[in-house]
Design a protein around this motif. Structure first.
Motif, PDB file in Angstrom:
ATOM      1  N   ASN A  89      29.100  26.296  42.065  1.00  0.00           N
ATOM      2  CA  ASN A  89      28.187  26.684  43.803  1.00  0.00           C
ATOM      3  C   ASN A  89      29.752  27.488  44.258  1.00  0.00           C
ATOM      4  N   ILE A  90      30.527  26.508  44.486  1.00  0.00           N
ATOM      5  CA  ILE A  90      31.729  26.956  45.047  1.00  0.00           C
ATOM      6  C   ILE A  90      32.798  28.030  44.664  1.00  0.00           C
ATOM      7  N   LEU A  91      32.627  28.025  43.510  1.00  0.00           N
ATOM      8  CA  LEU A  91      33.302  29.466  42.489  1.00  0.00           C
ATOM      9  C   LEU A  91      32.636  30.595  43.049  1.00  0.00           C
ATOM     10  N   SER A  92      31.217  30.421  43.188  1.00  0.00           N
ATOM     11  CA  SER A  92      30.456  31.883  43.370  1.00  0.00           C
ATOM     12  C   SER A  92      30.679  32.456  44.847  1.00  0.00           C
ATOM     13  N   ASN A  93      30.924  30.821  45.369  1.00  0.00           N
ATOM     14  CA  ASN A  93      31.430  31.850  47.475  1.00  0.00           C
ATOM     15  C   ASN A  93      32.244  32.491  47.192  1.00  0.00           C
ATOM     16  N   ALA A  94      33.630  31.638  46.266  1.00  0.00           N
ATOM     17  CA  ALA A  94      34.793  32.437  45.967  1.00  0.00           C
ATOM     18  C   ALA A  94      35.316  34.005  45.889  1.00  0.00           C
ATOM     19  N   TYR A  95      34.017  34.025  44.027  1.00  0.00           N
ATOM     20  CA  TYR A  95      34.407  34.627  43.854  1.00  0.00           C
ATOM     21  C   TYR A  95      33.440  36.038  45.083  1.00  0.00           C
ATOM     22  N   CYS A  96      32.693  35.992  45.432  1.00  0.00           N
ATOM     23  CA  CYS A  96      31.961  36.710  46.270  1.00  0.00           C
ATOM     24  C   CYS A  96      32.525  37.154  47.519  1.00  0.00           C
ATOM     25  N   THR A  97      33.844  35.943  47.686  1.00  0.00           N
ATOM     26  CA  THR A  97      34.860  36.917  48.825  1.00  0.00           C
ATOM     27  C   THR A  97      35.438  37.346  48.865  1.00  0.00           C
ATOM     28  N   LEU A  98      35.665  37.201  47.292  1.00  0.00           N
ATOM     29  CA  LEU A  98      37.278  38.615  46.769  1.00  0.00           C
ATOM     30  C   LEU A  98      36.224  39.636  45.803  1.00  0.00           C
ATOM     31  N   SER A  99      35.227  40.182  46.344  1.00  0.00           N
ATOM     32  CA  SER A  99      34.137  40.913  46.120  1.00  0.00           C
ATOM     33  C   SER A  99      34.164  41.015  44.322  1.00  0.00           C
ATOM     34  N   GLN A 100      33.534  39.894  43.692  1.00  0.00           N
ATOM     35  CA  GLN A 100      33.683  40.069  41.831  1.00  0.00           C
ATOM     36  C   GLN A 100      32.053  39.512  41.865  1.00  0.00           C
ATOM     37  N   TYR A 101      31.257  40.176  42.309  1.00  0.00           N
ATOM     38  CA  TYR A 101      30.145  39.892  42.771  1.00  0.00           C
ATOM     39  C   TYR A 101      29.379  39.640  41.231  1.00  0.00           C
ATOM     40  N   ASN A 102      29.945  39.570  40.247  1.00  0.00           N
ATOM     41  CA  ASN A 102      28.940  39.486  39.119  1.00  0.00           C
ATOM     42  C   ASN A 102      29.817  38.184  38.415  1.00  0.00           C
ATOM     43  N   LEU A 103      30.565  37.757  38.767  1.00  0.00           N
ATOM     44  CA  LEU A 103      31.176  36.491  38.273  1.00  0.00           C
ATOM     45  C   LEU A 103      31.156  35.500  39.619  1.00  0.00           C
ATOM     46  N   ALA A 104      30.421  35.940  40.509  1.00  0.00           N
ATOM     47  CA  ALA A 104      30.030  34.712  41.651  1.00  0.00           C
ATOM     48  C   ALA A 104      28.381  35.049  41.559  1.00  0.00           C
ATOM     49  N   ILE A 105      27.462  36.011  40.599  1.00  0.00           N
ATOM     50  CA  ILE A 105      26.156  36.180  40.754  1.00  0.00           C
ATOM     51  C   ILE A 105      26.193  34.814  39.516  1.00  0.00           C
ATOM     52  N   LYS A 106      27.120  34.583  38.936  1.00  0.00           N
ATOM     53  CA  LYS A 106      26.491  34.151  37.363  1.00  0.00           C
ATOM     54  C   LYS A 106      27.248  32.442  37.243  1.00  0.00           C
ATOM     55  N   TYR A 107      28.491  32.346  38.388  1.00  0.00           N
ATOM     56  CA  TYR A 107      27.908  30.922  38.290  1.00  0.00           C
ATOM     57  C   TYR A 107      26.813  30.368  39.542  1.00  0.00           C
ATOM     58  N   ALA A 108      26.096  31.239  40.550  1.00  0.00           N
ATOM     59  CA  ALA A 108      25.620  31.100  41.601  1.00  0.00           C
ATOM     60  C   ALA A 108      24.397  30.366  40.656  1.00  0.00           C
ATOM     61  N   PHE A 109      23.884  31.630  39.756  1.00  0.00           N
ATOM     62  CA  PHE A 109      22.631  31.063  38.880  1.00  0.00           C
ATOM     63  C   PHE A 109      23.037  29.915  37.816  1.00  0.00           C
ATOM     64  N   GLU A 110      23.871  29.976  37.488  1.00  0.00           N
ATOM     65  CA  GLU A 110      23.882  28.477  36.405  1.00  0.00           C
ATOM     66  C   GLU A 110      24.033  27.452  37.007  1.00  0.00           C
ATOM     67  N   SER A 111      24.820  27.362  38.574  1.00  0.00           N
ATOM     68  CA  SER A 111      24.590  26.499  39.767  1.00  0.00           C
ATOM     69  C   SER A 111      23.062  25.889  39.872  1.00  0.00           C
ATOM     70  N   ALA A 112      22.243  27.009  40.290  1.00  0.00           N
ATOM     71  CA  ALA A 112      20.672  27.197  40.708  1.00  0.00           C
ATOM     72  C   ALA A 112      20.306  26.492  39.701  1.00  0.00           C
ATOM     73  N   LYS A 113      20.450  26.279  38.697  1.00  0.00           N
ATOM     74  CA  LYS A 113      19.738  26.298  36.885  1.00  0.00           C
ATOM     75  C   LYS A 113      19.964  24.589  36.587  1.00  0.00           C
ATOM     76  N   ILE A 114      21.601  24.393  36.748  1.00  0.00           N
ATOM     77  CA  ILE A 114      20.819  22.438  36.798  1.00  0.00           C
ATOM     78  C   ILE A 114      20.998  21.951  37.786  1.00  0.00           C
ATOM     79  N   TYR A 115      20.886  22.389  39.349  1.00  0.00           N
ATOM     80  CA  TYR A 115      19.900  21.649  40.144  1.00  0.00           C
ATOM     81  C   TYR A 115      18.872  21.869  39.992  1.00  0.00           C
TER      82      TYR A 115
END
Length: 651
Positions: A101-127
């Motif tokens: 989840n934190i990595l998703s926020n970090a990559y979003c800040t860097l405008s690397q949205y493909n990595l941001a969305i990847k980590y976000a969905f992985e986090s949501a799946k685990i939760y």
């Protein structure tokens, strides 16, 4: 034996102390990040002494969060990846999800949205697997942020509402209010101000109940901006004054200055120049401490506008020049363009046409640059959407059973087709802009250069003629840009039809006969006939006129000299039928199939050298169907074309 027992007790105490430090650090990360970082570093140091892996990982997570808050994104990513690696060895799913989840926020800040969305969905799946609904709601909110950042407002709203639904179950007031705020901001981007207000006021009530004054000020500021955008400066001023009071009470000098600039602008709009000047003077006082060049440039433009209205040419000119210089120094093209627009109008008002032309040329060139950058950004976002869709599909494929694989693949194929269509449309749009705007731009540059070189010797009549040429050419460019914007508005659902009752016979006749001048040039006769003098309909009159003017313009455009164009109106039961018929060469059978598609340039060519960009008929069809009507075409090649409109009659 007693020494061993003492060592065990000491280690247990140290672990307990480490856990306490990490818990305190987590709670303090927003309110006091400096103290939070100190506690996390101490927890990390003690964990490493006794090789307490969970404590090390938790410390890494906290340090990662704090670095994210402090803007040190690279360090954040490094710490979080180390934490995820340790949590993976410990089989700690909750820790892995937190790191993702934190990595998703970090990559979003860097405008690397493909990595941001990847980590976000992985986090949501685990939760979801862990049944941690609160954490999943937080991740959904982050996914909404990512989609909003790339302009995918539909999916952004979907995930914001998913997050809101979960948060409301737990009555988590603070996070509910932030999600409501996000929904309001998306609706501002969609220019749906009514919905934006609704969600802002819902968030405002919550922030007031928990006394979050900074957020209260932000919400009121957004509401004030809506009022200003809607052309209601008095209402905007009332709200901005509320915001100003809060900003001053919490000693937010930067926020106070931003509000003062907005107040100055709106006071200027209602011609209260004294109040506007008071706000600007206070801004300049604040800027001695803030050193914010963008704020200073904006203040100087408003000040120059005031001087201009007070007929103080010298001071106005000086303020505009300084504002322009600052915008260039900080390389803010949007700010610079706004200054150029104001300066151009200023010189034009004082009849300094040579200077006005020089500034207009700079404004025009900069506008072209910004348009090109916007096209590149949209192209980049299209590629990001494609990558995000690929990530989503990969996640779906991993989770679905084998029997669902074919369904998932079909969905991917459908998305790919849509993306290819979008890519084709983007290339067509770039082609139209490059092809159809090149000649007008060249004309404007050539005429304006000639004016600047011969300004002192040119006669008044020649000056008027040249300015008329610039104006005529600019109108052609504006028509093309309006067509592009109309098409974009239709595709994004931003067109709201304002229906009203009117007599379609009178409106149509006036519009049709308005083409007499153009028709006379080609010696074309216009014939109007209606079976009735009055047929009332309930349509958007502006959109209807765009449709009629487009069809009549095409009829004249494709009809040779010394021929005829006919417009007939008749009522059939509960509908009115409008026919526009020309005596051109007609439309080939293969062209009829793609007649109303976007960006279509057909084999038929205008008979008088007129331009055609392939947008008009697509817009006409969308407007017609959007108002509940039908549009069709009948043509036999070599025998002209007949376009037929059908609309319901007002009962």
């Amino acid at each position: 034996m007693s020494n061993l027992t003492n060592n065990i007790d000491t280690e247990k105490d140290l672990i307990s102390e480490i856990n306490k430090l990490n818990e305190e650090s987590f709670e303090l990360k927003h309110s006091n990040p400096k103290l939070a970082l100190e506690k996390s570093r101490l927890a990390l140091e003690n964990s490493q002494k006794i090789n307490y892996q969970y404590g090390i990982a938790k410390s890494y997570i906290n340090i990662g969060w704090i670095n994210l808050i402090n803007g040190d994104i690279e360090s954040c990513i490094s710490y979080c990846k180390n934490a995820v690696e340790i949590y993976s060895e410990l089989d700690n799913d909750s820790g892995i999800a937190s790191g993702y989840n934190i990595l998703s926020n970090a990559y979003c800040t860097l405008s690397q949205y493909n990595l941001a969305i990847k980590y976000a969905f992985e986090s949501a799946k685990i939760y979801e697997y862990l049944k941690n609904e609160k954490a999943r709601a937080s991740v959904f909110n982050n996914i909404g942020n990512i989609y909003e950042a790339i302009g995918n407002y539909k999916d952004a709203l979907e995930f914001y509402f998913k997050s809101l639904e979960i948060k409301e179950k737990f009555d988590d007031k603070r996070t509910i209010a932030f999600t409501l705020t996000n929904i309001g901001l998306v609706n501002i981007s969609l220019e749906d101000y009514e919905k934006a207000r609704k969600y802002f006021y819902m968030a405002l009530d919550i922030f007031k109940s928990i006394k979050n004054y900074d957020s209260i000020a932000n919400i009121l500021n957004n509401i004030a901006i809506i009022s200003s955008n809607e052309g209601n400066p008095i209402e905007a001023i009332d709200k901005f004054l509320e915001v100003l009071k809060i900003r001053q009470s919490i000693n937010d000098l930067n926020g106070e200055t931003g509000v003062l600039i907005n107040l100055a602008h709106n006071y200027f709009l209602i011609k209260n120049y004294n109040k506007s000047k008071e706000c600007i003077d206070k801004c300049f006082e604040n800027l001695k401490k803030l050193k914010n060049p963008e704020f200073k440039s904006r203040c100087l433009v408003i000040l120059a506008n005031i001087y201009s209205k007070q007929n103080n040419y010298e001071d106005a000119n000086e303020a505009y020049s300084e504002a322009l210089k600052i915008s260039e120094e900080i390389q803010n093209d949007n700010l610079k363009n706004n200054v150029l627009i104001s300066l151009y109008k200023f010189y034009e008002e004082y009849e300094e046409y040579k200077k006005a032309l020089e500034i207009y040329k700079l404004h025009f060139e900069l506008t072209q640059k910004l348009v090109n950058e916007d096209i590149k950004l949209k192209n980049k976002n299209l590629e990001l959407s494609y990558e995000i869709n690929k990530v989503n599909e990969e996640i779906v494929i991993k989770e679905e059973e084998k029997k669902k694989l074919n369904k998932a693949l079909k969905k991917v194929e459908s998305l790919n087709r849509k993306l290819l269509d979008m890519d084709r449309d983007k290339n067509e749009l770039i082609g139209i802009v490059a092809h159809d705007m090149r000649n007008p731009v060249s004309t404007i540059i050539m005429v304006s250069r000639n004016l600047m070189e011969e300004f002192d010797t040119i006669s008044k009549d020649e000056l008027k003629s040249d300015i008329a040429d610039i104006n005529s050419t600019s109108e052609k460019m504006l028509k093309l840009l309006n067509n592009i914007l109309n098409l974009n508005a239709l595709e994004t659902g931003k067109v709201n039809f304002n229906l009203s009752e009117f007599n379609i016979v009178d409106i149509t006749k006036n519009s049709f006969l308005g083409f007499k001048t153009h028709a006379n040039i080609k010696k074309i006769k216009l014939h109007f006939h209606s079976e009735s003098n009055t047929i009332n309909v309930n349509l958007d009159i502006d959109c209807y006129l765009q449709v009629i003017e487009n069809l009549v313009s095409n009829a004249v455009k494709y009809t040779p000299k010394n021929r005829n164009v006919f417009l007939n109106i008749k009522q059939s039961e509960d509908k009115v039928i409008i026919s526009i018929k020309d005596e051109g060469e007609g439309i080939k059978k293969e062209d009829l199939k793609k007649l109303f598609n976007k960006y279509q340039r057909l084999s038929s060519v205008p008979t008088g050298g007129e331009s055609s960009n392939g947008l008009g008929l697509s817009i006409a069809k969308s407007f017609t169907e959007g108002m509940g009507g039908k549009i069709s075409c009948e043509s036999e090649f070599g025998k002209g074309a007949e376009f037929i409109l059908e609309f319901p009659v007002k009962k």
